[in-house]
Scaffold this active site. Structure first.
Site, PDB file in Angstrom:
ATOM      1  N   GLY A  11       0.834  -1.209   0.000  1.00  0.00           N
ATOM      2  CA  GLY A  11       0.000   0.000   0.000  1.00  0.00           C
ATOM      3  C   GLY A  11       0.861   1.248   0.000  1.00  0.00           C
ATOM      4  O   GLY A  11       1.858   1.310   0.708  1.00  0.00           O
ATOM      5  N   ARG A  72       1.023  -5.081  -5.637  1.00  0.00           N
ATOM      6  CA  ARG A  72       1.007  -6.318  -4.851  1.00  0.00           C
ATOM      7  C   ARG A  72       1.386  -7.396  -5.863  1.00  0.00           C
ATOM      8  O   ARG A  72       0.823  -7.456  -6.952  1.00  0.00           O
ATOM      9  CB  ARG A  72      -0.375  -6.523  -4.244  1.00  0.00           C
ATOM     10  CG  ARG A  72      -0.707  -5.383  -3.258  1.00  0.00           C
ATOM     11  CD  ARG A  72      -1.602  -5.806  -2.128  1.00  0.00           C
ATOM     12  NE  ARG A  72      -1.379  -4.986  -0.950  1.00  0.00           N
ATOM     13  CZ  ARG A  72      -1.924  -3.774  -0.736  1.00  0.00           C
ATOM     14  NH1 ARG A  72      -2.731  -3.242  -1.627  1.00  0.00           N
ATOM     15  NH2 ARG A  72      -1.673  -3.111   0.367  1.00  0.00           N
ATOM     16  N   ASP A 103       4.572  -4.779   6.319  1.00  0.00           N
ATOM     17  CA  ASP A 103       5.087  -6.067   6.792  1.00  0.00           C
ATOM     18  C   ASP A 103       5.173  -7.097   5.667  1.00  0.00           C
ATOM     19  O   ASP A 103       6.112  -7.892   5.624  1.00  0.00           O
ATOM     20  CB  ASP A 103       4.291  -6.588   7.995  1.00  0.00           C
ATOM     21  CG  ASP A 103       2.858  -6.900   7.663  1.00  0.00           C
ATOM     22  OD1 ASP A 103       2.308  -6.253   6.738  1.00  0.00           O
ATOM     23  OD2 ASP A 103       2.263  -7.779   8.313  1.00  0.00           O
ATOM     24  N   THR A 126       3.915   2.674   5.692  1.00  0.00           N
ATOM     25  CA  THR A 126       2.516   2.237   5.722  1.00  0.00           C
ATOM     26  C   THR A 126       1.724   3.178   6.623  1.00  0.00           C
ATOM     27  O   THR A 126       2.219   3.575   7.682  1.00  0.00           O
ATOM     28  CB  THR A 126       2.376   0.771   6.220  1.00  0.00           C
ATOM     29  OG1 THR A 126       1.004   0.525   6.557  1.00  0.00           O
ATOM     30  CG2 THR A 126       3.208   0.496   7.457  1.00  0.00           C
ATOM     31  N   ASP A 128      -0.777   2.549   8.383  1.00  0.00           N
ATOM     32  CA  ASP A 128      -1.474   1.877   9.492  1.00  0.00           C
ATOM     33  C   ASP A 128      -0.759   1.917  10.838  1.00  0.00           C
ATOM     34  O   ASP A 128      -1.371   1.648  11.859  1.00  0.00           O
ATOM     35  CB  ASP A 128      -1.724   0.401   9.136  1.00  0.00           C
ATOM     36  CG  ASP A 128      -2.724   0.271   8.017  1.00  0.00           C
ATOM     37  OD1 ASP A 128      -3.635   1.109   7.954  1.00  0.00           O
ATOM     38  OD2 ASP A 128      -2.596  -0.665   7.202  1.00  0.00           O
ATOM     39  N   ASP A 130       1.255  -0.297  11.937  1.00  0.00           N
ATOM     40  CA  ASP A 130       1.000  -1.637  12.473  1.00  0.00           C
ATOM     41  C   ASP A 130       2.264  -2.483  12.638  1.00  0.00           C
ATOM     42  O   ASP A 130       2.179  -3.708  12.750  1.00  0.00           O
ATOM     43  CB  ASP A 130      -0.010  -2.374  11.568  1.00  0.00           C
ATOM     44  CG  ASP A 130       0.469  -2.478  10.140  1.00  0.00           C
ATOM     45  OD1 ASP A 130       1.510  -1.874   9.797  1.00  0.00           O
ATOM     46  OD2 ASP A 130      -0.194  -3.161   9.341  1.00  0.00           O
ATOM     47  N   ARG A 172      -7.656  -2.121   9.797  1.00  0.00           N
ATOM     48  CA  ARG A 172      -8.364  -3.416   9.913  1.00  0.00           C
ATOM     49  C   ARG A 172      -8.001  -4.116  11.208  1.00  0.00           C
ATOM     50  O   ARG A 172      -8.864  -4.603  11.918  1.00  0.00           O
ATOM     51  CB  ARG A 172      -8.015  -4.322   8.731  1.00  0.00           C
ATOM     52  CG  ARG A 172      -8.678  -3.874   7.468  1.00  0.00           C
ATOM     53  CD  ARG A 172      -8.872  -5.001   6.471  1.00  0.00           C
ATOM     54  NE  ARG A 172      -9.476  -4.454   5.276  1.00  0.00           N
ATOM     55  CZ  ARG A 172      -8.792  -3.938   4.262  1.00  0.00           C
ATOM     56  NH1 ARG A 172      -7.473  -3.949   4.275  1.00  0.00           N
ATOM     57  NH2 ARG A 172      -9.414  -3.421   3.219  1.00  0.00           N
TER      58      ARG A 172
HETATM   59  P1  ADP Z   1       2.469  -4.261   2.699  1.00  0.00           P
HETATM   60  O1  ADP Z   1       3.908  -4.311   2.367  1.00  0.00           O
HETATM   61  O2  ADP Z   1       1.918  -2.859   2.643  1.00  0.00           O
HETATM   62  O3  ADP Z   1       2.158  -4.991   3.990  1.00  0.00           O
HETATM   63  P2  ADP Z   1       1.395  -6.534   1.233  1.00  0.00           P
HETATM   64  O4  ADP Z   1       1.107  -7.329   2.446  1.00  0.00           O
HETATM   65  O5  ADP Z   1       0.383  -6.519   0.147  1.00  0.00           O
HETATM   66  O6  ADP Z   1       1.669  -4.982   1.543  1.00  0.00           O
HETATM   67  O7  ADP Z   1       2.769  -7.066   0.634  1.00  0.00           O
HETATM   68  C1  ADP Z   1       3.366  -6.460  -0.495  1.00  0.00           C
HETATM   69  C2  ADP Z   1       4.059  -7.489  -1.336  1.00  0.00           C
HETATM   70  O8  ADP Z   1       5.120  -8.103  -0.586  1.00  0.00           O
HETATM   71  C3  ADP Z   1       3.208  -8.666  -1.772  1.00  0.00           C
HETATM   72  O9  ADP Z   1       2.396  -8.371  -2.873  1.00  0.00           O
HETATM   73  C4  ADP Z   1       4.278  -9.687  -2.137  1.00  0.00           C
HETATM   74  O10 ADP Z   1       4.849  -9.360  -3.383  1.00  0.00           O
HETATM   75  C5  ADP Z   1       5.321  -9.432  -1.061  1.00  0.00           C
HETATM   76  N1  ADP Z   1       5.148 -10.411   0.033  1.00  0.00           N
HETATM   77  C6  ADP Z   1       4.211 -10.404   0.985  1.00  0.00           C
HETATM   78  N2  ADP Z   1       4.330 -11.462   1.831  1.00  0.00           N
HETATM   79  C7  ADP Z   1       5.390 -12.173   1.370  1.00  0.00           C
HETATM   80  C8  ADP Z   1       6.037 -13.389   1.785  1.00  0.00           C
HETATM   81  N3  ADP Z   1       5.617 -14.067   2.858  1.00  0.00           N
HETATM   82  N4  ADP Z   1       7.094 -13.808   1.055  1.00  0.00           N
HETATM   83  C9  ADP Z   1       7.523 -13.107  -0.026  1.00  0.00           C
HETATM   84  N5  ADP Z   1       6.965 -11.970  -0.458  1.00  0.00           N
HETATM   85  C10 ADP Z   1       5.912 -11.506   0.216  1.00  0.00           C
END
Ligand code: ADP
Length: 321
Positions: A11, A72, A103, A126, A128, A130, A172
């Protein structure tokens, strides 16, 4: 360390551009070549990697969103795709990667480091707030100020009409946006996902507020609790009289020019991230604790349990009475 890359992932958050700018300019000032990756991990897999110079990041410090774009990327969960990403970086001779995201993005950075030995450093971007290891994430302050401005505007009209207003904000699992902006905006009630709440208690409070002559009643509701319209229905069924208005702020909370605080931590996070790469370190994340810029090992940072600031919440309840 001669070449590094920077990307934004997950995000978007206000201040990501300020961080990209600071990473780029600080690294170049240290004699390092800097590469930008478009659309986060998607660009790493698709080889959308380009060299940046100091002018590539002109006129962006004040802009929300991210000039590098974000995405994503489902494929990145799969090691074979991460291998492609690692090979692309190696083909450019890039030895270090700064990942600005939440995260999920940090988990990707951790995997790249563990599986392929690419030095990755995470900057928490981020809205949030969080991530447990850091007191503040990049973008959170700006978002709270945006919510605050909405609360101020709503307060004017609610006071004029003696109304109850439910403002639904993002969050959330983490209620920090609701908590911080609720305190700042003088909300009568703040509802967060970390704490259970009884609708009958809220109804009692609203009725008491009406009886003691409060002219408006603002309830800041984190989206993780329930929808504003659902809460309104419950309040009506519980006998709250008069007009109840709902406002869902949605994506308005994500954009906007970053606050002074977010620009400041963007610069400080970026400088620490580049310094860590220069020292040959990887698999770490930067943050701020007790007003000090810190860095932690990424596994430990991700494993840290979030502790909700109950003391602050309890004080906020008293201030809203
Ligand atoms: P944020 O970084 O804001 O928490 P996301 O949770 O959507 O956003 O994660 C962003 C991107 O990070 C995902 O689309 C994916 O490409 C990568 N990612 C998330 N979790 C994992 C994981 N366990 N292993 C490898 N890449 C991951």
């Amino acid at each position: 360390m001669r070449k590094i890359a920077v990307l934004t992932s997950g995000g978007d958050a206000p201040g990501m551009n300020a961080a990209v700018r600071a990473v780029t300019r600080y690294a170049i000032s240290q004699g390092i070549e800097v590469y930008g990756v478009e659309r986060g991990y998607t660009g790493l897999i698709n080889n959308n990697i380009f060299q940046m110079n100091k002018r590539s990041v002109s006129d962006i410090i004040q802009r929300g969103g991210t000039i590098l774009k974000t995405s994503r990327c489902e494929e990145f969960n799969d090691k074979s795709y991460r291998q492609i990403a690692a090979e692309n970086l190696e083909a450019y001779g890039i030895e270090g990667l700064v990942v600005i995201g939440g995260d999920g993005s940090f988990r990707g950075a951790k995997d790249l480091y563990n599986d392929f030995g690419i030095n990755t450093i995470g900057i928490p971007g981020t809205i949030d707030n969080d991530l447990a290891y850091t007191d503040f994430t990049l973008g959170f302050d700006t978002t709270c100020n945006t919510v605050l401005s909405a609360i101020n505007n709503l307060r004017d009209t609610m006071t004029s009409h003696d109304r109850v207003c439910i403002i639904e904000v993002m969050g959330r699992k983490c209620g920090d946006i609701a908590l911080f902006s609720g305190i700042g905006g003088g909300a009568e009630s703040i509802l967060v996902p970390e704490l259970p709440f009884q609708v009958k208690d809220l109804i009692k409070k609203i009725k008491t507020n009406q009886r003691i002559g409060k002219t408006s009643d603002i309830i800041v509701l984190a989206e993780g609790v329930c929808k504003a319209e659902e809460l309104k229905q419950q309040l009506k069924e519980g006998g709250v009289t008069g007009s109840i208005k709902t406002t869902t702020l949605g994506y308005i909370q994500r954009g906007g020019t970053p606050s002074m605080f977010d620009r400041l931590i963007a610069a400080e996070f970026a400088i620490r991230a580049v310094d860590l790469l220069i020292e040959g370190k990887g698999g770490r994340v930067v943050g701020i604790r007790n007003n000090q810029i810190i860095d932690d090992e990424i596994n430990e940072a991700l494993a840290m349990p979030r502790v909700f600031n109950k003391k602050l919440y309890d004080s906020a309840v008293l201030l809203g009475l």
